[in-house]
Design an enzyme around this catalytic site. Structure first.
Site, PDB file in Angstrom:
ATOM      1  N   ARG B  51       0.845  -1.183   0.000  1.00  0.00           N
ATOM      2  CA  ARG B  51       0.000   0.000   0.000  1.00  0.00           C
ATOM      3  C   ARG B  51       0.880   1.233   0.000  1.00  0.00           C
ATOM      4  O   ARG B  51       1.991   1.202   0.515  1.00  0.00           O
ATOM      5  CB  ARG B  51      -0.825   0.071   1.278  1.00  0.00           C
ATOM      6  CG  ARG B  51      -1.790  -1.050   1.436  1.00  0.00           C
ATOM      7  CD  ARG B  51      -2.422  -0.899   2.806  1.00  0.00           C
ATOM      8  NE  ARG B  51      -3.282  -2.042   3.094  1.00  0.00           N
ATOM      9  CZ  ARG B  51      -4.044  -2.118   4.160  1.00  0.00           C
ATOM     10  NH1 ARG B  51      -4.055  -1.133   5.041  1.00  0.00           N
ATOM     11  NH2 ARG B  51      -4.803  -3.170   4.368  1.00  0.00           N
ATOM     12  N   ASP B  53       0.191   5.304   1.261  1.00  0.00           N
ATOM     13  CA  ASP B  53      -0.808   6.176   1.894  1.00  0.00           C
ATOM     14  C   ASP B  53      -1.207   7.320   0.967  1.00  0.00           C
ATOM     15  O   ASP B  53      -0.533   7.585  -0.029  1.00  0.00           O
ATOM     16  CB  ASP B  53      -0.239   6.769   3.195  1.00  0.00           C
ATOM     17  CG  ASP B  53      -0.142   5.722   4.296  1.00  0.00           C
ATOM     18  OD1 ASP B  53      -0.897   4.727   4.243  1.00  0.00           O
ATOM     19  OD2 ASP B  53       0.698   5.902   5.206  1.00  0.00           O
ATOM     20  N   TYR B 112      12.429   2.929  -0.830  1.00  0.00           N
ATOM     21  CA  TYR B 112      11.707   4.191  -0.757  1.00  0.00           C
ATOM     22  C   TYR B 112      12.688   5.357  -0.769  1.00  0.00           C
ATOM     23  O   TYR B 112      13.845   5.205  -0.387  1.00  0.00           O
ATOM     24  CB  TYR B 112      10.891   4.282   0.551  1.00  0.00           C
ATOM     25  CG  TYR B 112       9.610   3.501   0.549  1.00  0.00           C
ATOM     26  CD1 TYR B 112       8.410   4.084   0.140  1.00  0.00           C
ATOM     27  CD2 TYR B 112       9.582   2.168   0.965  1.00  0.00           C
ATOM     28  CE1 TYR B 112       7.219   3.371   0.143  1.00  0.00           C
ATOM     29  CE2 TYR B 112       8.392   1.437   0.966  1.00  0.00           C
ATOM     30  CZ  TYR B 112       7.218   2.054   0.566  1.00  0.00           C
ATOM     31  OH  TYR B 112       6.047   1.350   0.560  1.00  0.00           O
ATOM     32  N   ARG B 197       8.181   7.272   7.128  1.00  0.00           N
ATOM     33  CA  ARG B 197       7.871   8.631   7.572  1.00  0.00           C
ATOM     34  C   ARG B 197       8.190   8.836   9.051  1.00  0.00           C
ATOM     35  O   ARG B 197       8.578   9.937   9.468  1.00  0.00           O
ATOM     36  CB  ARG B 197       6.411   8.965   7.267  1.00  0.00           C
ATOM     37  CG  ARG B 197       6.181   9.157   5.771  1.00  0.00           C
ATOM     38  CD  ARG B 197       4.732   9.032   5.375  1.00  0.00           C
ATOM     39  NE  ARG B 197       3.928  10.058   6.011  1.00  0.00           N
ATOM     40  CZ  ARG B 197       2.587  10.071   6.007  1.00  0.00           C
ATOM     41  NH1 ARG B 197       1.915   9.093   5.406  1.00  0.00           N
ATOM     42  NH2 ARG B 197       1.932  11.036   6.585  1.00  0.00           N
TER      43      ARG B 197
END
Lengths: 251, 251
Positions: B51, B53, B112, B197
């Site tokens: 997923r 966000d 990422y 994050r």
């Protein structure tokens, strides 16, 4: 005694109905005016160096405003404006100019860029125009060179505008490859409304080999908007520089 | 016989409520599923590698779907999908895989990036996060290195998720300067929800010299989300790569 200031800034045009204040949508001029008035606690007008249409971006735009005294020294006005303004408008600097200097009338030259990319790029969606046709950039550059030989650009002007003359002196016009983009750079003493987008649209006809350099020159010579190609979309267009003579600045 | 395909694509997350289909907003999965079903004239489901966000971008995302036969050869499916899809979703390729290959479970590693910029840049407004505090990137890189020594990342996980273990193997974690941006690159076999994050937010504490490398290690060792820094905004985060073993591919 009233003092005059030039303000230098950039904006991403996506969210705005162009530079110019207008009743039917939010403009960069309106947002910037509101920010300046709020922070300086006064009413003032901002006069832009020119207009940009809805969706057009500015890497550099200049405007002037008057303020009755020196700017406040107790805080950093540029930093305060940048905090106050949304993320798509950014101030570079504010400089005092002579009281009769004018952001629009004193500009010596303006430079625009038109950005296109050939492969779909999700991060450039609003920042350049995708052109999937294969274009002959060599032919487009040959045609672009002829632009500097003409003065009257009626063929690339919006019809029925209120300017007195359609004469422009184009100093430079060229396509260059920059990473995965092709960028058209054009510099002139002035531009007519819609002129860059009409030029680029007509150069696309050359790039698609539907028009050759001679025919491109004929289009300009015709002084007839109907002869030129269609205008390309706004979101590939950037105002990138405006030049002024040194003597209008104080210090 | 049913065949399985991997689809490779990118998206700008700004306009979407994340990857995953959901009742309260438009998702990338929904838009992509609709495009594939329309063009292939069938009903099918797309299973993502993970997923993202709301607001998070993907330079590369992978998903799988099943189709009863070989893909149509009478047209270029990738080109057709790209014409059909909006400008903020782009397909790179579609490749056949073994029928039991799984975009999520077969992924060996994911990478990422988190992008920040220090000077206001109107064109990066939705593509990176502006951080005006001066950060000590050397200290942040020292702290980032300690990440590879830990396995349990409960401290950087969203509370009350349904995963069985909070163990991850982080292979690489580093800040590098790229033009006017600082980019945090992190690669691991898997990531917990919100993990990148939360890590970046805690590294910011190190960069602001409110936490040193030892304290950063203590935060991880505590296995307690309350010890870590706040999560940074979604729009600086990019999924950039997902690796799979060769043997799942056909050809």
């Amino acid at each position: 005694m009233k003092r005059r200031y030039f303000i230098y800034f950039s904006y991403k045009g996506t969210a705005y109905h162009g530079w110019q204040m207008q009743p039917n949508g939010i403009s960069v001029q309106e947002v910037l005016t509101r920010a300046l008035c709020t922070i300086l606690r006064t009413n003032l007008e901002i006069v832009g160096a020119g207009r940009t249409d809805a969706g057009v971006h500015a890497k550099l735009m200049v405007a002037h405003f008057d303020f009755e005294t020196a700017l406040p020294s107790e805080f950093d006005l540029v930093a305060k404006l940048n905090s106050f303004l949304p993320g798509d408008i950014s101030i570079y600097k504010i400089a005092e100019v002579k009281p009769d200097a004018h952001a629009r009338f004193d500009a010596i030259s303006r430079r625009y860029e038109y950005h296109i990319f050939t492969n779909k790029n999700v991060f450039k969606n609003e920042l350049a125009v995708r052109e999937s046709d294969k274009l002959d950039f060599e032919a487009m550059n040959l045609a672009a060179k002829t632009l500097t030989k003409f003065k009257d650009f009626t063929s690339f002007s919006k019809l029925h505008t209120d300017v007195k003359t359609n004469n422009c002196q184009i100093h430079h016009a060229e396509w260059t490859q920059q990473g995965d983009e092709w960028v058209f750079t054009i510099e002139a003493d002035r531009f007519l409304r819609n002129m860059v987008r009409a030029i680029v649209g007509t150069l696309f006809e050359v790039g698609r080999r539907k028009m050759n350099t001679d025919e491109f020159a004929t289009v300009i010579a015709a002084k007839n908007r109907c002869k030129a190609g269609v205008s390309v979309p706004a979101h590939g267009l950037y105002l990138v520089d405006i030049k002024y003579p040194d003597h209008i600045f104080i210090n």
